[in-house]
Design a protein around this motif. Structure first.
Motif, PDB file in Angstrom:
ATOM      1  N   THR A 228      -9.694  13.936   1.561  1.00 36.34           N
ATOM      2  CA  THR A 228      -9.715  13.096   2.759  1.00 36.34           C
ATOM      3  C   THR A 228     -10.092  13.916   3.991  1.00 36.34           C
ATOM      4  OG1 THR A 228      -7.336  13.402   3.010  1.00 36.34           O
ATOM      5  CG2 THR A 228      -8.072  11.393   1.928  1.00 36.34           C
ATOM      6  N   ALA A 229     -10.736  13.240   4.935  1.00 35.86           N
ATOM      7  CA  ALA A 229     -11.243  13.899   6.140  1.00 35.86           C
ATOM      8  C   ALA A 229     -10.128  14.109   7.161  1.00 35.86           C
ATOM      9  CB  ALA A 229     -12.362  13.059   6.748  1.00 35.86           C
ATOM     10  N   GLU A 230     -10.431  14.897   8.153  1.00 37.55           N
ATOM     11  CA  GLU A 230      -9.507  15.134   9.265  1.00 37.55           C
ATOM     12  C   GLU A 230      -9.143  13.813   9.935  1.00 37.55           C
ATOM     13  OE1 GLU A 230      -7.072  16.974  11.835  1.00 37.55           O
ATOM     14  OE2 GLU A 230      -8.220  18.115  10.349  1.00 37.55           O
ATOM     15  N   GLY A 231      -7.852  13.629  10.183  1.00 38.73           N
ATOM     16  CA  GLY A 231      -7.390  12.441  10.901  1.00 38.73           C
ATOM     17  C   GLY A 231      -7.170  11.218  10.043  1.00 38.73           C
ATOM     18  N   VAL A 232      -7.461  11.305   8.751  1.00 33.41           N
ATOM     19  CA  VAL A 232      -7.273  10.177   7.837  1.00 33.41           C
ATOM     20  C   VAL A 232      -5.907  10.323   7.162  1.00 33.41           C
ATOM     21  CG1 VAL A 232      -8.092   9.098   5.708  1.00 33.41           C
ATOM     22  CG2 VAL A 232      -9.730   9.821   7.454  1.00 33.41           C
ATOM     23  N   THR A 233      -5.158   9.238   7.103  1.00 34.20           N
ATOM     24  CA  THR A 233      -3.802   9.281   6.560  1.00 34.20           C
ATOM     25  C   THR A 233      -3.746   8.701   5.148  1.00 34.20           C
ATOM     26  OG1 THR A 233      -3.161   7.082   7.334  1.00 34.20           O
ATOM     27  CG2 THR A 233      -2.892   8.921   8.892  1.00 34.20           C
ATOM     28  N   ALA A 234      -2.610   8.942   4.490  1.00 37.87           N
ATOM     29  CA  ALA A 234      -2.370   8.359   3.172  1.00 37.87           C
ATOM     30  C   ALA A 234      -2.392   6.839   3.244  1.00 37.87           C
ATOM     31  CB  ALA A 234      -1.032   8.843   2.625  1.00 37.87           C
ATOM     32  N   THR A 235      -1.965   6.282   4.358  1.00 35.31           N
ATOM     33  CA  THR A 235      -1.994   4.826   4.522  1.00 35.31           C
ATOM     34  C   THR A 235      -3.423   4.310   4.530  1.00 35.31           C
ATOM     35  OG1 THR A 235      -0.062   5.133   5.944  1.00 35.31           O
ATOM     36  CG2 THR A 235      -1.014   2.915   5.838  1.00 35.31           C
ATOM     37  N   ASP A 236      -4.308   5.002   5.218  1.00 35.74           N
ATOM     38  CA  ASP A 236      -5.723   4.622   5.211  1.00 35.74           C
ATOM     39  C   ASP A 236      -6.260   4.636   3.784  1.00 35.74           C
ATOM     40  OD1 ASP A 236      -5.693   4.614   8.054  1.00 35.74           O
ATOM     41  OD2 ASP A 236      -6.085   6.773   8.078  1.00 35.74           O
ATOM     42  N   LEU A 237      -5.861   5.649   3.033  1.00 33.09           N
ATOM     43  CA  LEU A 237      -6.321   5.767   1.650  1.00 33.09           C
ATOM     44  C   LEU A 237      -5.813   4.605   0.800  1.00 33.09           C
ATOM     45  CD1 LEU A 237      -7.488   7.152  -0.842  1.00 33.09           C
ATOM     46  CD2 LEU A 237      -5.455   8.632  -0.886  1.00 33.09           C
ATOM     47  N   VAL A 238      -4.530   4.313   0.912  1.00 31.55           N
ATOM     48  CA  VAL A 238      -3.982   3.269   0.041  1.00 31.55           C
ATOM     49  C   VAL A 238      -4.527   1.889   0.398  1.00 31.55           C
ATOM     50  CG1 VAL A 238      -1.877   2.700   1.329  1.00 31.55           C
ATOM     51  CG2 VAL A 238      -1.890   2.526  -1.143  1.00 31.55           C
ATOM     52  N   LEU A 239      -4.803   1.633   1.672  1.00 32.49           N
ATOM     53  CA  LEU A 239      -5.401   0.350   2.046  1.00 32.49           C
ATOM     54  C   LEU A 239      -6.813   0.241   1.484  1.00 32.49           C
ATOM     55  CD1 LEU A 239      -4.174  -0.044   5.744  1.00 32.49           C
ATOM     56  CD2 LEU A 239      -3.274  -1.174   3.689  1.00 32.49           C
ATOM     57  N   THR A 240      -7.527   1.360   1.419  1.00 36.48           N
ATOM     58  CA  THR A 240      -8.865   1.369   0.823  1.00 36.48           C
ATOM     59  C   THR A 240      -8.778   1.116  -0.674  1.00 36.48           C
ATOM     60  OG1 THR A 240      -9.617   2.939   2.509  1.00 36.48           O
ATOM     61  CG2 THR A 240     -10.961   2.747   0.518  1.00 36.48           C
ATOM     62  N   VAL A 241      -7.863   1.806  -1.342  1.00 34.36           N
ATOM     63  CA  VAL A 241      -7.666   1.620  -2.780  1.00 34.36           C
ATOM     64  C   VAL A 241      -7.265   0.181  -3.088  1.00 34.36           C
ATOM     65  CG1 VAL A 241      -6.188   2.265  -4.725  1.00 34.36           C
ATOM     66  CG2 VAL A 241      -7.137   4.039  -3.235  1.00 34.36           C
ATOM     67  N   THR A 242      -6.375  -0.367  -2.272  1.00 33.62           N
ATOM     68  CA  THR A 242      -5.919  -1.748  -2.479  1.00 33.62           C
ATOM     69  C   THR A 242      -7.073  -2.731  -2.393  1.00 33.62           C
ATOM     70  OG1 THR A 242      -3.709  -1.243  -1.623  1.00 33.62           O
ATOM     71  CG2 THR A 242      -4.412  -3.556  -1.552  1.00 33.62           C
ATOM     72  N   GLN A 243      -7.899  -2.572  -1.372  1.00 34.05           N
ATOM     73  CA  GLN A 243      -9.039  -3.472  -1.218  1.00 34.05           C
ATOM     74  C   GLN A 243      -9.996  -3.351  -2.404  1.00 34.05           C
ATOM     75  OE1 GLN A 243     -12.034  -2.603   1.853  1.00 34.05           O
ATOM     76  NE2 GLN A 243     -11.790  -4.712   2.572  1.00 34.05           N
ATOM     77  N   MET A 244     -10.270  -2.128  -2.837  1.00 35.48           N
ATOM     78  CA  MET A 244     -11.200  -1.913  -3.949  1.00 35.48           C
ATOM     79  C   MET A 244     -10.682  -2.533  -5.243  1.00 35.48           C
ATOM     80  SD  MET A 244     -12.339   2.061  -3.312  1.00 35.48           S
ATOM     81  CE  MET A 244     -13.322   2.125  -4.821  1.00 35.48           C
ATOM     82  N   LEU A 245      -9.400  -2.330  -5.530  1.00 36.72           N
ATOM     83  CA  LEU A 245      -8.858  -2.823  -6.789  1.00 36.72           C
ATOM     84  C   LEU A 245      -8.655  -4.336  -6.767  1.00 36.72           C
ATOM     85  CD1 LEU A 245      -6.391   0.066  -7.629  1.00 36.72           C
ATOM     86  CD2 LEU A 245      -8.357  -0.655  -8.991  1.00 36.72           C
ATOM     87  N   ARG A 246      -8.298  -4.882  -5.621  1.00 35.77           N
ATOM     88  CA  ARG A 246      -8.173  -6.345  -5.529  1.00 35.77           C
ATOM     89  C   ARG A 246      -9.537  -6.984  -5.751  1.00 35.77           C
ATOM     90  NH1 ARG A 246      -4.387 -10.185  -6.398  1.00 35.77           N
ATOM     91  NH2 ARG A 246      -2.806  -8.924  -5.372  1.00 35.77           N
ATOM     92  N   LYS A 247     -10.587  -6.367  -5.209  1.00 32.42           N
ATOM     93  CA  LYS A 247     -11.949  -6.864  -5.416  1.00 32.42           C
ATOM     94  C   LYS A 247     -12.364  -6.712  -6.872  1.00 32.42           C
ATOM     95  CE  LYS A 247     -16.691  -6.329  -3.735  1.00 32.42           C
ATOM     96  NZ  LYS A 247     -17.591  -5.570  -2.814  1.00 32.42           N
ATOM     97  N   LYS A 248     -11.946  -5.622  -7.491  1.00 28.39           N
ATOM     98  CA  LYS A 248     -12.280  -5.379  -8.896  1.00 28.39           C
ATOM     99  C   LYS A 248     -11.633  -6.421  -9.796  1.00 28.39           C
ATOM    100  CE  LYS A 248     -13.797  -2.581 -12.265  1.00 28.39           C
ATOM    101  NZ  LYS A 248     -15.214  -2.235 -12.452  1.00 28.39           N
ATOM    102  N   GLY A 249     -10.419  -6.786  -9.486  1.00 25.14           N
ATOM    103  CA  GLY A 249      -9.690  -7.751 -10.306  1.00 25.14           C
ATOM    104  C   GLY A 249      -8.874  -7.050 -11.376  1.00 25.14           C
TER     105      GLY A 249
END
Length: 898
Positions: A260-281
């Motif tokens: 992860t890049a500077e200034g990016v948090t674990a929360t940012d990561l998990v929201l990204t993962v959540t969106q990707m997996l919800r879209k995946k089904g």
């Protein structure tokens, strides 16, 4: 819980660790019979070990192990296998009704001629009291103590009952109030990665697995412990030794690369993962994370991702144990011998993640380069609706007229708040809460929040006066490292005093807003906003008067408290004016990754975990002072109690269940849309005075100030059934432009609360059905969503698709789940809710997923018959349904064995 079984596959071996011998069921040895399983996903290796260990030729058969090993052929399976977890985790909202049911079962067994003390958990059960504390007091030094005092005053009956249960039942421990959130306590203390037990003088080692009566049980998946949320009904059956049948799941591999890049948090990561997996089904599937990116993810970051498996729809989000996990076990104070056992056992089983090993075979995969993750939030209604931080203001303004329903000519409404020197507008942040298990387990984001507070305080910034601020750490260890770093004082200085150790704002225990703010919102239909570090932001969940809810990292929660609005771009607009008269921007207060790491390095230690968990079961002085009834056989029910009541599940029960028959002449209690969550169905949050539950309490001389919440009163079925389908945002399509738990009583057509209509139908002897759309039952594992449905007299729920846990819970309560065939739904059938419904085919032998007929008698006399799928998915579920529910099935088995 260990069964030696037949060991037909001959896999039992002995492992010696530091001079101590453990028997175990070896996967490499089993592979000599089953074939190469080295590339089986680790989460499925856990299921395979379970099948080998319990194989007895009856409940567990050799074919079960062969089916799991055979999954590799197609990376998918249609076979079902039994599963017994090593232990059970309860929180008090779901734990109280579970203990109520156990107490009621003791009464029921007595009536059937059995010994009541045979009713005990057969596996270790830990109940963590974490859901009862509310944010009544905030923004002051004594907030924690005041809220604890109020909590004990409100919950005296419940806590006395749990103390009775702690003494009455074997294999049952209670972690007292004020300790932490169940998932964080599980991650930091209860979870062991490898479990042990003694049977016949032999000590066995096996994977630590669990069911939890909270969907975020999956947080411990980040530590390589396979567990997921189930309804209280399933958990109770597992406590009593019943294997729960499950389809061998598809496993989606999620490959992580980069850093992860500077200034990016674990929360940012998990929201990204959540969106990707919800879209995946991935509903009903396992997700297993792999790839080189794992090496850059600390254990708390993994736990953050595992925590939100319910939000992305998966059964679990699993991370195999590796060196990083072993280091965390040491940091968090686990026994050094246990850590050695974990490493030796998992390596012997081929379940330890080491670089260079071939990747597992997965049903499907997706990939994320961690360096591409950007600062984000999610909202205003769903956790998967991720929005880049720079786009939040624009997104809110669009949602205001679309999903939030504010007319375009009212978007600029500004209202003077009575008695205050400020005005409120749409999008003003009225709640900013560092809350929830998702983020409060993660030192990086909590330290980041503290550093934002430190820098903002140094510049003289304060939260806007309309913002209710709160900090609810997930465990006392958080306070230890915030204190040691000096960040507690900085958080206190800008209004983020600790308000309690528990699951607060994220579950709706946000406490009251100021009356003047509530009046301004209600009188002018303002859309207030909440920014919370939680995992759920469904309508009506956080607070009844807050319609726009955003999930964000803890440092962003602090920043939005300072900004006070979601209508301004926080990345470019000043958070406020400093004492030097200059504007202060987010970039001025945001800490660097190195600053965060440096604070953690000097502030977090193993000794803090050993200290805080050394007396984890002791509790505060109020808990220690509770007097316990001396009778440990059966509970002495208090008929006048408004908290704990003997439920009617076993009334009139006989040894032989009544035969199952068709449903005839049913009326529609409600016709509901898509994405109806268990929060819509199950009673949650505060109890309104003008509601069936409020009226029930008022009739019993309970003042509104002492109503407490539905969650706190889950041990009283009379209140809970009155609150079922009573969510203020639920829309029954039988009525036009009406929100809340209302329906029509037919044939007279009178509009009334759903509970009142259900009771009228019950007097009339009329069975009921519910119609719904897609993803019915999404959300937390709320057993009362099924129990309340049953108690209202609903015989069947007919929808387009179910979320996993709720469907299972309906079966467990004897309610029939049905799905429309592809291409058919309530709209294509033109259903209005005024029809009379028959369900036929139940008088024949019931088989999993059989077809039944839905007979629709329309008001004009026309009759249509359409096929529907019976979503009783397994043979065990057939038995539960035929017995009227899973608890009745277990109780009859106990009585027969007496």
């Amino acid at each position: 819980m260990t069964a030696v079984g037949h060991d037909t596959i001959k896999s039992r071996r002995t492992l010696t660790v530091e001079g101590k011998a453990y028997d175990y069921f070896s996967l490499p040895e089993a592979a000599k019979t089953l074939g190469d399983i080295s590339r089986l996903p680790v989460c499925l290796k856990v299921l395979l070990e379970n099948a080998l260990r319990f194989e007895d030729g009856r409940s567990y058969k050799v074919d079960d192990a062969k089916a799991i090993a055979g999954w590799l052929e197609k990376a998918s399976s249609t076979k079902e296998v039994p599963f017994k977890p090593a232990r059970i985790l309860l929180q008090d909202f779901t734990g109280v009704p579970a203990v109520v049911d156990l107490a009621a079962m003791r009464d029921g067994l007595t009536k059937l001629g059995g010994n009541p003390q045979k009713v005990n958990p057969l596996v270790p059960v830990d109940l963590v009291i974490d859901h009862s504390v509310m944010v009544d007091v905030f923004g002051r030094a004594d907030a924690l103590q005041k809220n604890v005092d109020i909590e004990f005053e409100r919950n005296e009956e419940r806590y006395k009952f749990l103390r009775w249960g702690q003494d009455a039942f074997d294999n049952f421990r209670v972690v007292p109030p004020g300790t932490g959130i169940c998932h964080q306590v599980n991650l930091e203390y209860l979870g062991q990665c490898v479990w042990t037990s003694t049977n016949g003088g032999t000590t066995f080692a096996y994977p630590d697995t669990l069911y939890g009566t909270d969907s975020h049980t999956t947080m411990v998946n980040g530590l390589g412990i396979l567990g997921w949320g189930v309804g209280g009904i399933e958990a109770e059956a597992a406590m009593l030794g019943q294997p729960i049948a499950m389809l061998i799941p598809d496993v989606i591999g999620f490959r992580l690369t980069g850093k992860t890049a500077e200034g990016v948090t674990a929360t940012d990561l998990v929201l990204t993962v959540t969106q990707m997996l919800r879209k995946k089904g991935v509903v009903g599937k396992f997700v297993e994370f792999y790839g080189p990116g794992l090496d850059s993810l600390g254990l708390p970051d993994r736990a953050t991702i595992g925590n939100m498996a319910p939000e992305y729809g998966a059964t679990c989000g699993f991370f195999p144990v590796d060196k990083i996990a072993l280091d965390y076990l040491h940091l968090s104070g686990r026994d050094t011998h246990r850590i050695a056992l974990v490493e030796a056992y998992l390596k012997a089983q081929g379940m330890f993640h080491e670089p260079g090993r071939p990747d597992p075979i997965f049903t499907d995969t997706l990939e994320l380069d961690l360096s591409t993750v950007q600062p984000s939030m999610a909202g205003p209604k769903r956790p998967q609706d991720r929005v880049l931080l720079k786009d939040i203001a624009t997104s809110f303004k669009s949602d205001l007229t679309k999903s939030l329903g504010v007319p375009a000519n009212e978007t600029g409404t500004s209202v003077k708040v009575e008695g205050k020197n400020y005005e409120l507008t749409h999008g003003d942040v009225v709640i900013a809460a560092i809350t929830s298990c998702t983020n409060t387990s993660n030192p990086s984001v909590l330290v980041a929040a503290g550093l934002v507070a430190r820098k903002a305080h140094a510049k003289g910034l304060k939260p806007k006066p309309w913002v209710k601020t709160s900090l609810a750490p997930g465990s006392q260890v958080v306070t230890e490292y915030l204190d040691k770093s000096g960040l507690t004082a900085d958080l206190d200085a800008i209004g983020f005093e600790t308000v309690g150790y528990g699951c607060t704002t994220c579950i709706g225990n946000s406490g009251p807003l100021e009356d003047a703010i509530v009046d301004a919102i209600e009188d002018n239909r303002l859309v207030g906003a909440a920014v919370i570090s939680g995992n759920r932001n469904f309508e009506g969940r956080v607070h009844a008067n807050v319609r726009a809810n955003y999930l964000a990292s803890p440092p962003l929660v602090v920043a939005y408290a300072l900004l006070g609005k979601v209508t301004l771009d926080i990345t470019t607009e000043p958070l406020g004016i400093g004492t030097d008269g200059q504007p202060v921007y987010l970039r001025d207060v945001w800490p660097t990754n190195k600053e965060i790491a440096d604070v953690i390095a000097i502030s977090l230690s193993r000794d803090q975990f050993l200290k805080r968990y050394g007396e984890v079961f002791k509790g505060p002085k109020q808990w220690q002072a509770i007097e316990v009834d001396g009778d440990n056989a059966t509970y002495r029910w208090n008929d006048g109690s408004t908290y704990v009541k003997n439920p009617p599940y076993f009334d009139g029960m006989t040894m032989e269940p009544a035969p199952v028959g068709d449903v005839t002449g049913a009326r529609v209690l409600a016709e509901l849309g898509d994405s109806i969550t268990t929060d819509h169905i199950s009673p949650a949050g505060s109890i309104r005075k003008a509601s069936p539950a409020g009226e029930y309490l008022g009739e019993r001389q309970v003042t509104q100030a002492n109503f407490n919440s539905y969650g706190a009163r889950r041990g009283n079925h009379e209140i809970m059934m009155r609150g079922t389908f009573a969510n203020i945002r639920i829309r029954n399509e039988m009525l036009k432009n009406v929100e809340g738990g209302m329906t029509k009583h037919l044939p007279d057509g009178k509009e009334m609360p759903i509970y009142d209509a259900a009771m009228l139908y019950k007097k009339e002897g009329v069975p009921l059905v519910i119609f719904g759309g897609k993803e019915y039952g999404t959300g937390s594992s709320r057993d009362w969503a099924a129990k309340g449905t049953f108690l209202l007299g609903v015989k069947a729920v007919i929808v387009e698709s179910f979320e996993r846990i709720h469907r299972s819970n309906l079966v467990g309560m004897g309610v029939l789940p049905l799905t429309f065939k592809e291409g058919t739904d309530r709209k294509s059938l033109g259903l209005t809710g005024e029809e009379i419904i028959d369900i036929t085919g139940l008088d024949k032998a019931i088989t999993p997923r059989m077809d039944l007929s839905l007979v629709i008698h329309r008001p004009d006399g026309k009759v249509d018959t359409v096929p529907v799928t019976c979503r009783i998915d397994t043979v065990d579920e057939v038995a539960y349904y035929q017995n009227g529910g899973i608890l009745q099935y277990v109780l009859r088995g106990m009585a027969a064995a007496a």
